[in-house]
Design an enzyme around this catalytic site. Sequence first.
Site, PDB file in Angstrom:
ATOM      1  N   VAL A 130      -1.030  -2.616   9.398  1.00  0.00           N
ATOM      2  CA  VAL A 130      -0.404  -1.562   8.597  1.00  0.00           C
ATOM      3  C   VAL A 130       1.073  -1.858   8.379  1.00  0.00           C
ATOM      4  CG1 VAL A 130      -2.024   0.219   9.318  1.00  0.00           C
ATOM      5  CG2 VAL A 130       0.040  -0.184  10.672  1.00  0.00           C
ATOM      6  N   ALA A 133       6.583  -6.645  10.893  1.00  0.00           N
ATOM      7  CA  ALA A 133       8.034  -6.791  10.986  1.00  0.00           C
ATOM      8  C   ALA A 133       8.382  -8.176  11.490  1.00  0.00           C
ATOM      9  CB  ALA A 133       8.618  -5.713  11.888  1.00  0.00           C
ATOM     10  N   SER A 134       9.666  -8.414  11.743  1.00  0.00           N
ATOM     11  CA  SER A 134      10.114  -9.755  12.108  1.00  0.00           C
ATOM     12  C   SER A 134       9.668 -10.154  13.506  1.00  0.00           C
ATOM     13  CB  SER A 134      11.640  -9.834  12.020  1.00  0.00           C
ATOM     14  OG  SER A 134      12.237  -8.876  12.870  1.00  0.00           O
ATOM     15  N   ILE A 135       9.497  -9.190  14.396  1.00  0.00           N
ATOM     16  CA  ILE A 135       9.144  -9.501  15.778  1.00  0.00           C
ATOM     17  C   ILE A 135       7.674  -9.253  16.071  1.00  0.00           C
ATOM     18  CG2 ILE A 135       9.449  -8.616  18.147  1.00  0.00           C
ATOM     19  CD1 ILE A 135      12.381  -8.579  17.715  1.00  0.00           C
ATOM     20  N   ALA A 136       7.112  -8.213  15.478  1.00  0.00           N
ATOM     21  CA  ALA A 136       5.733  -7.834  15.800  1.00  0.00           C
ATOM     22  C   ALA A 136       5.055  -7.257  14.568  1.00  0.00           C
ATOM     23  CB  ALA A 136       5.727  -6.820  16.932  1.00  0.00           C
ATOM     24  N   GLN A 137       3.736  -7.074  14.669  1.00  0.00           N
ATOM     25  CA  GLN A 137       2.995  -6.400  13.628  1.00  0.00           C
ATOM     26  C   GLN A 137       2.079  -5.365  14.256  1.00  0.00           C
ATOM     27  OE1 GLN A 137       1.524 -10.244  12.147  1.00  0.00           O
ATOM     28  NE2 GLN A 137      -0.568  -9.429  12.313  1.00  0.00           N
ATOM     29  N   VAL A 138       1.724  -4.351  13.467  1.00  0.00           N
ATOM     30  CA  VAL A 138       0.993  -3.200  13.988  1.00  0.00           C
ATOM     31  C   VAL A 138      -0.368  -3.098  13.308  1.00  0.00           C
ATOM     32  CG1 VAL A 138       1.003  -0.690  14.289  1.00  0.00           C
ATOM     33  CG2 VAL A 138       3.150  -1.990  14.461  1.00  0.00           C
ATOM     34  N   ASP A 288      17.221   3.170  16.413  1.00  0.00           N
ATOM     35  CA  ASP A 288      16.715   2.602  15.166  1.00  0.00           C
ATOM     36  C   ASP A 288      16.067   3.711  14.338  1.00  0.00           C
ATOM     37  OD1 ASP A 288      16.368   0.539  13.393  1.00  0.00           O
ATOM     38  OD2 ASP A 288      14.557  -0.255  14.317  1.00  0.00           O
TER      39      ASP A 288
END
Length: 514
Positions: A130, A133-138, A288
Site C-alpha cells: 500500500v 518508502a525509502s526505508i521500508a514498505q507496507v 514526522d
Amino acid sequence: MAVTSSTTHVLRLLRWGRTLARYGALQGVEKDPLTPPFARRLVRLARFGLPQPAEPDYAAALQQLGPAAIKLGQALATRPDLVGEKAAHNLFALQDSLPPAPFPLIRKAVEQALEAPLETLFSSFDEVPVGAASIAQVHRAVTTEGREVAVKVLRPGIEDMFAEALETYEWAAAHLEAHAGDEAKRLRPKTVIAHFRQWTRRELDLQREAASASELKENMVAEDGFYVPEIDWRRTARRVLTLEWLDGIKLSKRDDLIAAGHNPRDLAGILVRAFLRQAVIDGFFHADLHQGNLFALPDGRLAAIDFGIMGRIDRRARLWLAEILYGLITGNYARVAEIHFEAQYVPAHHNSEEFATALRAVGEPIRGLPVKDISVGRMLEGLFSITRDFDMPVQPHLLLLQKTMVMEEGVATFLDPDINMWEQAEPFLKEWIRSELGPEAYAADRIVHVTRALRKIPDLIDRLDHYFPAPGGAPPGIPEVKVEVNKLPRVRIRDLVVAILAAAASAAAVLLLR
C-alpha cells in the site's frame, strides 16, 4: 571492519556531486563565500561539462541519490541556517518514496525475521504494498486470528546502503568543520550528521519503532481525540513491524474529509493539542507529523502512524521551551531573553536587553495574526538571523522539534486556514507552566529533593562509623583513630548540626503532609 580510504570518500562525493550538479543543487555551495576552497574545487569538478538549470531542485536531486540522501534531505529541511531558506523550502517537498522491492524478497525477509512460514502467521498477505518508502514498505494482511493489520518490512540491503553513505557524510562533515572556520563550528555539521545517524539507526530498527508507538499510546491516554494503533508484538521484530490496520481518510484529502462529515477545524485543534501534550508535557513526540502519516477515523478521532522518527526533550529543556513560547505569545521578550541566557543558548558576553529587542523584532509582527497571514519562512529567517548575530550554537536536541513544529503548523493551516496557533497554544501553555513552575510544583520538587537527601543519611552514618569508630570498635586491619571532637574544624561541626536539624525538620514536614 576495513576503514574506508579518503580516496573512496572523494570518489563517492564526486559521483553524488554529478547528480546534484545536474539539478543545480551545488550552485549555492559554490557561491557561498564561507565554503572552504577544497569543497569549492570539488563542486567545480563535479559540475564540469553539465548545463546548469535556472533554479536548483534539491529535492529531485536527492531523490535520485536514493534512501540515505532522501533522509538526509529531510533532516536538512530543518536547517535553513545551514542550507539557506530557499533550499530548506524545496527540501520540505521531498517525497519519501521509491519503487517497491519484489515480493519474493519481502516474503523471505518476513519469514527470516519472524522465524516462521508466512502462512502460519497470516491467513492473507497482499503482495502489492500500500506504500513503499525509502526505508521500508507496507503490506496489508490478515492474521490467522482474523485481525486486519499493516505489516511494515525493511527494504532488503537497506542497512548496508545507509552504512556506506553515513561513512562518507561523517568524513565530509569532519573536513568541513576542520577547514571552514568559525561559522562551520557554530553550525556543527559533525553533530548534525551524528544526530542523523541516530535518527536513521532508530528507523532501521522496527522493534524500537514499535516500542516508541507503545510509549506514545500510553502517554496520549489523556488526549481522547488522538489515537495510536495497537502493536502486534508476536509478529514484530527488528526488520518487521505489525500493527493494527486503520480505516481512515488522510488529512491531505480535505474535500474527502468534509464529504465524510469531518470538521477540519476540530481536527486541526486535536492536532495542535496532541503535539503540545507530546512535546511540552511528556517530552516525547512524534517527529514526522506530515499529512501522509495522519488519518481521520470514522468516529472523528485523529490517528497517527509511522513512529520511526521520535523526539525526546528533558524536563529542563521543556520548561525553557514552554516559557519561550509563552513569552512570545504574551510579548514578554525580556523573560524569553533571560531564558536563553540561563540555558546558555546565548554566549554570556552578549547583552540580554539587546537580545530581547531582537526577539521583539521577530515576535511583534506575527503576534495575534492568524496563521494564514504569517510567513513561516520570514519568521524562521528572522530567528536564524538572531542565531548568527548572537553567536548562538545550534542546539541539536531541538532540531527535530523545530522541524515538527513547522510541519505540524503546515498541516493545521491546511485543515483550517484561519486557525491561530498562538491562541490555541496560550491556555495550554499557561496551565502547564503554572503546574510546573507554580508553588505546588516547587513544593513537590523540594519534597523529592529532601527525600533523596534523607535516604543518604544511613550510608553517611555507616561511613562515619567506619572511619571514626568508637574506642575499641575499629574494624579488623584498620588502626583505631582517636578524634577529639573539640579539635574538629568548627565549620564541620556547624554544618553537621545544620544538616541534622534540616533533616529532622524536613522529615517532620513530610510526615505532617502525609
